[in-house]
Design an enzyme around this catalytic site. Structure first.
Site, mmCIF file in Angstrom:
data_model
loop_
_atom_site.group_PDB
_atom_site.id
_atom_site.type_symbol
_atom_site.label_atom_id
_atom_site.label_comp_id
_atom_site.label_asym_id
_atom_site.label_seq_id
_atom_site.Cartn_x
_atom_site.Cartn_y
_atom_site.Cartn_z
ATOM 1 N N LYS A 29 0.838 -1.213 0.000
ATOM 2 C CA LYS A 29 0.000 0.000 0.000
ATOM 3 C C LYS A 29 0.869 1.259 0.000
ATOM 4 C CE LYS A 29 -2.405 -2.764 -0.525
ATOM 5 N NZ LYS A 29 -2.457 -4.234 -0.449
ATOM 6 N N ALA A 83 -3.164 -13.149 -12.643
ATOM 7 C CA ALA A 83 -3.884 -11.866 -12.543
ATOM 8 C C ALA A 83 -4.759 -11.874 -11.303
ATOM 9 C CB ALA A 83 -4.718 -11.631 -13.797
ATOM 10 N N HIS A 107 -22.971 15.313 2.313
ATOM 11 C CA HIS A 107 -22.841 15.793 0.939
ATOM 12 C C HIS A 107 -21.774 16.883 0.875
ATOM 13 C CE1 HIS A 107 -23.858 16.961 -3.108
ATOM 14 N NE2 HIS A 107 -23.839 18.225 -2.714
ATOM 15 N N GLY A 151 -0.692 -17.407 -6.122
ATOM 16 C CA GLY A 151 -1.271 -17.889 -4.869
ATOM 17 C C GLY A 151 -0.214 -18.209 -3.830
ATOM 18 N N ALA A 154 -5.571 -10.403 5.895
ATOM 19 C CA ALA A 154 -5.099 -10.005 7.219
ATOM 20 C C ALA A 154 -6.267 -9.851 8.196
ATOM 21 C CB ALA A 154 -4.327 -8.694 7.111
ATOM 22 N N SER A 185 2.951 -14.611 -9.199
ATOM 23 C CA SER A 185 1.957 -14.395 -8.134
ATOM 24 C C SER A 185 0.764 -15.290 -8.422
ATOM 25 C CB SER A 185 1.552 -12.920 -8.087
ATOM 26 O OG SER A 185 1.275 -12.435 -9.395
HETATM 27 P P1 FAD Z 1 1.620 -13.970 8.465
HETATM 28 O O1 FAD Z 1 1.363 -12.541 8.303
HETATM 29 O O2 FAD Z 1 2.245 -14.704 7.331
HETATM 30 O O3 FAD Z 1 2.546 -14.116 9.750
HETATM 31 C C1 FAD Z 1 3.079 -15.339 10.163
HETATM 32 C C2 FAD Z 1 4.315 -15.060 10.988
HETATM 33 O O4 FAD Z 1 4.728 -16.268 11.635
HETATM 34 C C3 FAD Z 1 5.510 -14.592 10.160
HETATM 35 O O5 FAD Z 1 6.169 -13.533 10.783
HETATM 36 C C4 FAD Z 1 6.400 -15.833 10.128
HETATM 37 O O6 FAD Z 1 7.773 -15.522 9.929
HETATM 38 C C5 FAD Z 1 6.130 -16.386 11.505
HETATM 39 N N1 FAD Z 1 6.461 -17.805 11.662
HETATM 40 C C6 FAD Z 1 6.214 -18.832 10.811
HETATM 41 N N2 FAD Z 1 6.647 -19.997 11.354
HETATM 42 C C7 FAD Z 1 7.176 -19.699 12.556
HETATM 43 C C8 FAD Z 1 7.781 -20.462 13.584
HETATM 44 N N3 FAD Z 1 7.903 -21.789 13.497
HETATM 45 N N4 FAD Z 1 8.244 -19.814 14.690
HETATM 46 C C9 FAD Z 1 8.117 -18.461 14.825
HETATM 47 N N5 FAD Z 1 7.540 -17.692 13.877
HETATM 48 C C10 FAD Z 1 7.072 -18.307 12.771
HETATM 49 N N6 FAD Z 1 -4.280 -8.996 3.122
HETATM 50 C C11 FAD Z 1 -5.189 -8.024 3.353
HETATM 51 O O7 FAD Z 1 -6.145 -8.260 4.102
HETATM 52 N N7 FAD Z 1 -5.072 -6.776 2.795
HETATM 53 C C12 FAD Z 1 -4.052 -6.476 1.960
HETATM 54 O O8 FAD Z 1 -3.964 -5.352 1.473
HETATM 55 C C13 FAD Z 1 -3.089 -7.467 1.686
HETATM 56 N N8 FAD Z 1 -2.045 -7.212 0.870
HETATM 57 C C14 FAD Z 1 -1.122 -8.182 0.623
HETATM 58 C C15 FAD Z 1 -0.094 -7.908 -0.268
HETATM 59 C C16 FAD Z 1 0.848 -8.878 -0.571
HETATM 60 C C17 FAD Z 1 1.953 -8.557 -1.538
HETATM 61 C C18 FAD Z 1 0.749 -10.158 0.039
HETATM 62 C C19 FAD Z 1 1.763 -11.225 -0.252
HETATM 63 C C20 FAD Z 1 -0.280 -10.447 0.919
HETATM 64 C C21 FAD Z 1 -1.233 -9.466 1.210
HETATM 65 N N9 FAD Z 1 -2.296 -9.715 2.069
HETATM 66 C C22 FAD Z 1 -3.237 -8.745 2.299
HETATM 67 C C23 FAD Z 1 -2.458 -11.016 2.738
HETATM 68 C C24 FAD Z 1 -1.944 -10.920 4.183
HETATM 69 O O9 FAD Z 1 -0.597 -10.514 4.169
HETATM 70 C C25 FAD Z 1 -2.075 -12.247 4.901
HETATM 71 O O10 FAD Z 1 -3.413 -12.729 4.771
HETATM 72 C C26 FAD Z 1 -1.746 -12.104 6.369
HETATM 73 O O11 FAD Z 1 -0.426 -11.659 6.545
HETATM 74 C C27 FAD Z 1 -1.922 -13.429 7.116
HETATM 75 O O12 FAD Z 1 -1.645 -13.226 8.455
HETATM 76 P P2 FAD Z 1 -1.125 -14.415 9.395
HETATM 77 O O13 FAD Z 1 -1.025 -13.817 10.754
HETATM 78 O O14 FAD Z 1 -1.961 -15.612 9.200
HETATM 79 O O15 FAD Z 1 0.321 -14.806 8.831
HETATM 80 P P1 NAI Z 2 -4.506 -15.085 -5.967
HETATM 81 O O1 NAI Z 2 -5.091 -16.362 -5.560
HETATM 82 O O2 NAI Z 2 -5.203 -13.819 -5.650
HETATM 83 O O3 NAI Z 2 -4.288 -15.064 -7.547
HETATM 84 C C1 NAI Z 2 -3.512 -16.019 -8.201
HETATM 85 C C2 NAI Z 2 -3.862 -15.982 -9.667
HETATM 86 O O4 NAI Z 2 -2.909 -16.767 -10.363
HETATM 87 C C3 NAI Z 2 -5.240 -16.567 -9.973
HETATM 88 O O5 NAI Z 2 -5.949 -15.708 -10.822
HETATM 89 C C4 NAI Z 2 -4.912 -17.895 -10.626
HETATM 90 O O6 NAI Z 2 -5.893 -18.316 -11.552
HETATM 91 C C5 NAI Z 2 -3.596 -17.579 -11.302
HETATM 92 N N1 NAI Z 2 -2.753 -18.744 -11.555
HETATM 93 C C6 NAI Z 2 -2.542 -19.808 -10.748
HETATM 94 N N2 NAI Z 2 -1.665 -20.658 -11.335
HETATM 95 C C7 NAI Z 2 -1.315 -20.112 -12.522
HETATM 96 C C8 NAI Z 2 -0.435 -20.498 -13.560
HETATM 97 N N3 NAI Z 2 0.264 -21.638 -13.500
HETATM 98 N N4 NAI Z 2 -0.308 -19.688 -14.629
HETATM 99 C C9 NAI Z 2 -1.001 -18.517 -14.712
HETATM 100 N N5 NAI Z 2 -1.856 -18.113 -13.760
HETATM 101 C C10 NAI Z 2 -1.998 -18.888 -12.666
HETATM 102 O O7 NAI Z 2 -3.022 -15.097 -5.360
HETATM 103 P P2 NAI Z 2 -1.946 -13.952 -5.217
HETATM 104 O O8 NAI Z 2 -2.256 -12.823 -6.120
HETATM 105 O O9 NAI Z 2 -0.643 -14.642 -5.316
HETATM 106 O O10 NAI Z 2 -2.168 -13.464 -3.739
HETATM 107 C C11 NAI Z 2 -2.003 -14.377 -2.650
HETATM 108 C C12 NAI Z 2 -2.947 -14.053 -1.540
HETATM 109 O O11 NAI Z 2 -2.593 -12.831 -0.938
HETATM 110 C C13 NAI Z 2 -4.369 -13.927 -2.022
HETATM 111 O O12 NAI Z 2 -5.071 -15.036 -1.513
HETATM 112 C C14 NAI Z 2 -4.901 -12.687 -1.423
HETATM 113 O O13 NAI Z 2 -5.955 -12.964 -0.556
HETATM 114 C C15 NAI Z 2 -3.760 -12.111 -0.602
HETATM 115 N N6 NAI Z 2 -3.603 -10.717 -0.995
HETATM 116 C C16 NAI Z 2 -4.579 -9.826 -0.631
HETATM 117 C C17 NAI Z 2 -4.484 -8.505 -1.014
HETATM 118 C C18 NAI Z 2 -5.589 -7.591 -0.649
HETATM 119 O O14 NAI Z 2 -6.399 -7.938 0.194
HETATM 120 N N7 NAI Z 2 -5.649 -6.400 -1.228
HETATM 121 C C19 NAI Z 2 -3.356 -8.009 -1.785
HETATM 122 C C20 NAI Z 2 -2.421 -9.043 -2.170
HETATM 123 C C21 NAI Z 2 -2.553 -10.341 -1.749
#
Ligand code: FAD
Ligand code: NAI
Length: 485
Positions: free
Chosen positions: A58, A202, A464, A291, A340, A289
């Site tokens: 973000k 995507a 508004h 999943g 999250a 990306s």
């Molecule tokens: P995590 O945030 O993955 O935290 C797990 C923690 O546990 C990590 O620090 C890890 O190192 C630690 N850990 C693992 N194993 C061990 C161990 N054995 N001992 C000690 N520590 C350990 N979600 C949203 O809702 N809004 C968004 O805008 C959004 N944007 C995203 C953008 C990107 C690029 C990505 C990749 C994800 C995004 N997400 C977003 C998804 C979100 O980040 C995750 O759903 C969220 O972080 C999950 O939270 P969690 O607490 O389950 O795990």
């Molecule tokens: P995603 O599940 O959102 O998207 C993965 C995309 O890749 C899908 O459209 C799928 O059909 C495609 N795909 C899978 N295998 C493929 C292949 N072999 N070739 C081409 N396309 C393929 O997963 P993404 O974007 O990696 O994000 C991971 C997670 O992080 C999501 O589950 C999402 O919830 C979370 N996230 C949330 C955000 C938010 O809330 N704004 C921002 C970024 C991530």
């Protein structure tokens, strides 16, 4: 001597650290263990979300949007900018600062709530001799958790909450190197804008990160396996997004089958397109990306008999109970959306269940947001889901081009749509694409949580001029009585 706790949380992502805070608020002696560290070895609680996910993405989305506006939108407001330049080093430094502020904020919250925080990898004590029930490692003080790292004690816990999150999924045989083949971490850390950027998938990461680098000047091509764009979103929203992203110059190919990926000075991707035609594309960098996978490595879960489902998620019931007594699991490491706020809600609910209260998470009202421009947000059911379920419904839509605040902002793309039950008028879904719909969606969530009707939203006085008036007007449109369209 082991340190004894009521609750030990493994992982300090949004799920884990929130669970720890709620457990401490409820009077439990609580510890949280997390292994994330900065490059120079400082503890960095906050998990994927804070370090390489929600927060840094973000920050870059905001910065890159400012850059795009300065280059393309400010002139329309009568603001002239000469010699516009990009200082990516500063943009990345600002992002790092925002991340660090969040790490520090969580460390402060641990102190404030008297939560013992340990930095290092945690694992269930127990070896191969332990029975499948795991009961032999559960003594009078509960489970034993070992924490690696100098000075860390062994912990005992009456209750363990596993919140170990997820890791990016790689294409088969194509390992991430974060030099040319990037996961989310690499995609957020580029030191230069690539001329050409390929994105496989995507989904949410692909669209958000593709938007960042396109705005900063990269030519972005997204390759998606599925034939439909944004399959989880409402079809009308997905169609609008497709149109607007194409206009912005984001090239997206659907229905592709990825073949060989070869790395030399750049990355070449062989694939077949939707018509089955063989193609090849070369990119300076490639974001994969597609999943994420549940992260359980290093927990020693197998040794204590912690059950996983066929996809590797820790198996839990509706209340986040695992198969082991007093061991709970939440967030990305269990079924359900990888978000999250879903992880946070599960963390709170589990702490409350441990305290004998009735924690509850309603998956029907978990909002989804994609922070592209325009933003996309939804809650509840889509039109297709309602049709498939045979639920009679009425839809009301209001476009931002008819909203005064959107015109003043200079951002009139998109619309808000409310779906309501045809008989009871109860709100069943809200779907929006447009400016700041990430904020507007909260009204739909509240309406659904309170069992509101579209008439309820329509009769609420909205300020508004505000974007939220589009929600009111969409609710009025359910009954075909929009006032401003
Ligand atoms: P995590 O945030 O993955 O935290 C797990 C923690 O546990 C990590 O620090 C890890 O190192 C630690 N850990 C693992 N194993 C061990 C161990 N054995 N001992 C000690 N520590 C350990 N979600 C949203 O809702 N809004 C968004 O805008 C959004 N944007 C995203 C953008 C990107 C690029 C990505 C990749 C994800 C995004 N997400 C977003 C998804 C979100 O980040 C995750 O759903 C969220 O972080 C999950 O939270 P969690 O607490 O389950 O795990
Ligand atoms: P995603 O599940 O959102 O998207 C993965 C995309 O890749 C899908 O459209 C799928 O059909 C495609 N795909 C899978 N295998 C493929 C292949 N072999 N070739 C081409 N396309 C393929 O997963 P993404 O974007 O990696 O994000 C991971 C997670 O992080 C999501 O589950 C999402 O919830 C979370 N996230 C949330 C955000 C938010 O809330 N704004 C921002 C970024 C991530």
């Amino acid at each position: 001597m082991a340190e004894a706790f009521d609750v030990v949380v493994i992982g300090a992502g949004p799920g884990g650290y929130t669970a720890a805070i709620r457990a401490a608020q409820l009077g439990f002696k609580t510890a949280c263990v997390d292994d994330w560290k900065t490059g120079d070895g400082k503890p960095a609680p906050g998990g994927t979300c804070t370090n390489v996910g929600c927060i840094p993405s973000k920050a870059l989305l905001q910065s890159s949007e400012h850059y795009e506006h300065a280059g393309h939108a400010f002139a329309d407001h009568g603001i002239e900018i000469k010699g516009l330049g990009l200082d990516l080093k500063q943009m990345q430094a600002r992002k790092a600062k925002v991340v660090r502020q969040n790490n520090e904020g969580i460390l402060y919250l641990f102190k404030k709530n008297k939560i013992a925080f340990y930095s290092g990898p945690a694992r269930f004590a127990g070896g191969s001799s332990v029975g499948s029930s795991g009961e032999s490692t559960r003594g009078a003080d509960g489970w034993t958790i070992e924490v690696s790292g100098s000075g860390n004690p062994t912990l005992t816990a009456k209750h363990v909450i596993v919140a170990t999150g997820s890791s990016p999924r790689a294409l088969p045989g194509v390992a991430f190197d974060n030099r040319l083949i990037l996961d989310n971490d690499g995609a957020l850390a580029l030191a230069e804008v690539p001329q050409s950027l390929g994105v496989i998938g995507a989904g949410v990461v692909g669209l958000e990160m593709g938007s960042v680098w396109r705005r900063l000047g990269a030519k972005v091509t997204v390759l998606e396996a599925l034939p439909a764009f944004l399959g989880a979103a409402d079809e009308q929203v997905a169609r609008e997004a497709w149109k607007l992203f194409a206009k912005q110059g984001l090239s997206i190919e659907l229905g592709v089958k990825i073949g060989a990926v070869s790395v030399k000075k750049n990355v070449t991707v062989e694939y077949t397109d939707a018509e089955g035609k063989a193609k090849s594309a070369a990119f300076d960098k490639l974001i994969v990306s597609i999943g994420r996978l549940p992260h359980t490595a290093g927990l020693n879960g197998e040794a204590v008999g912690l059950a996983q489902d066929e996809r590797g998620f820790i198996a839990v019931d509706e209340e986040c109970r695992t198969n082991l007594a007093n061991v709970w699991a939440i967030g990305d490491v269990v079924r359900g959306p990888m978000l999250a706020h879903k992880a946070e809600e599960e963390g709170v609910a589990v702490a409350e269940r441990i305290a004998g209260q009735h924690g509850h998470v309603d998956f029907n009202t978990v909002p989804w947001v994609i922070y592209t421009s325009p933003e996309i947000a939804w809650v509840g059911q889509t039109e297709k889901q309602l049709k498939d379920a045979g639920t009679p419904y009425r839809a009301g839509t209001f476009p931002f081009m008819a909203n005064g605040r959107a015109r003043a902002l200079g951002d009139t793309s998109g619309f808000v749509k409310i779906l309501a039950d045809a008989k009871t008028d109860r709100v069943l879904g809200m779907h929006a694409i447009g400016p700041l719909v990430s904020e507007l969606i909260a009204e739909g969530v509240v309406a659904m949580e309170f069992g509101a009707s579209s008439e309820d939203i329509a009769r609420i006085c909205h300020a508004h001029p505000s974007l939220s008036e589009a929600t009111k007007e969409a609710a009025l449109a359910v009954d075909k009585r929009s006032l401003n369209y």
